[in-house]
Design an enzyme around this catalytic site. Structure first.
Site, PDB file in Angstrom:
ATOM      1  N   GLY A  28       0.831  -1.191   0.000  1.00  0.00           N
ATOM      2  CA  GLY A  28       0.000   0.000   0.000  1.00  0.00           C
ATOM      3  C   GLY A  28       0.864   1.239   0.000  1.00  0.00           C
ATOM      4  O   GLY A  28       2.048   1.198   0.360  1.00  0.00           O
ATOM      5  N   TYR A  29       0.253   2.344  -0.395  1.00  0.00           N
ATOM      6  CA  TYR A  29       0.977   3.608  -0.563  1.00  0.00           C
ATOM      7  C   TYR A  29       0.473   4.641   0.428  1.00  0.00           C
ATOM      8  O   TYR A  29      -0.725   4.820   0.600  1.00  0.00           O
ATOM      9  CB  TYR A  29       0.826   4.109  -2.003  1.00  0.00           C
ATOM     10  CG  TYR A  29       1.549   3.197  -2.951  1.00  0.00           C
ATOM     11  CD1 TYR A  29       2.868   3.445  -3.289  1.00  0.00           C
ATOM     12  CD2 TYR A  29       0.946   2.054  -3.445  1.00  0.00           C
ATOM     13  CE1 TYR A  29       3.566   2.593  -4.115  1.00  0.00           C
ATOM     14  CE2 TYR A  29       1.633   1.183  -4.274  1.00  0.00           C
ATOM     15  CZ  TYR A  29       2.938   1.463  -4.604  1.00  0.00           C
ATOM     16  OH  TYR A  29       3.637   0.597  -5.408  1.00  0.00           O
ATOM     17  N   PHE A  30       1.426   5.321   1.049  1.00  0.00           N
ATOM     18  CA  PHE A  30       1.104   6.358   2.021  1.00  0.00           C
ATOM     19  C   PHE A  30       1.342   7.739   1.465  1.00  0.00           C
ATOM     20  O   PHE A  30       0.899   8.719   2.025  1.00  0.00           O
ATOM     21  CB  PHE A  30       1.901   6.132   3.309  1.00  0.00           C
ATOM     22  CG  PHE A  30       1.373   4.963   4.074  1.00  0.00           C
ATOM     23  CD1 PHE A  30       0.392   5.138   5.018  1.00  0.00           C
ATOM     24  CD2 PHE A  30       1.809   3.688   3.804  1.00  0.00           C
ATOM     25  CE1 PHE A  30      -0.144   4.058   5.699  1.00  0.00           C
ATOM     26  CE2 PHE A  30       1.291   2.603   4.478  1.00  0.00           C
ATOM     27  CZ  PHE A  30       0.312   2.788   5.421  1.00  0.00           C
TER      28      PHE A  30
END
Length: 158
Positions: A28-30
């Site tokens: 996932g990307y923050f």
């Protein structure tokens, strides 16, 4: 800090018979903007924090560090589940290079991408018969893009 030099292609043939012992990946990307991409990835029983800089041609800066698996799992649990990238990665040797084949699941099911890391930007490669159109410069196929606009949301014209 190191650099990533890679080219990416759509896989145009069934490579299932070639793919063995894949690694399950959830990531996932923050943050993803023009300057950087911050990613948390769980690959089998290991976890990584990766920061990628902006692309300059096929080169981009990359910093990666191991993180504790429980921390990575906790961080990913805070993201909307539909934004997580799920895939199985297989490594196939071809013409002296290690090709990584990503078979996507979830909202990107059906997408199969091959990528190869290079030593330098001008390195010549022999393309396997199972690769099709190059997508290195097509931002839609970047994992961070797929996390917010999965292929299942694309129109037929895409």
């Amino acid at each position: 800090m190191s650099f990533e030099i890679e080219r990416r292609f759509l896989v145009c043939q069934d490579v299932g018979r070639l793919c063995r012992n894949g690694d399950r990946i959830v990531q996932g990307y923050f943050s993803f903007d023009r300057q950087s991409r911050i990613r948390i990835r769980i690959r089998n029983d290991s976890a990584f924090l990766t920061i990628k800089g902006p692309r300059q041609g096929i080169i981009r800066s990359e910093f990666e560090s191991n993180v504790p698996l429980p921390l990575a799992a906790a961080m990913l649990s805070r993201l909307p589940p539909e934004t997580l990238i799920e895939k199985v990665r297989y490594t196939l040797p071809y013409a002296g290079l290690a090709w990584e084949i990503d078979v996507f699941g979830g909202l990107n099911a059906g997408l199969v991408v091959a990528e190869v890391e290079l030593s330098h930007p001008e390195q010549e490669i022999i393309l396997p018969h199972w690769v099709g159109r190059e997508i290195t410069y097509d931002a839609r196929y970047g994992n961070s893009s797929l996390s917010v606009e999965p292929v299942s949301s694309w129109t037929q014209a895409a």
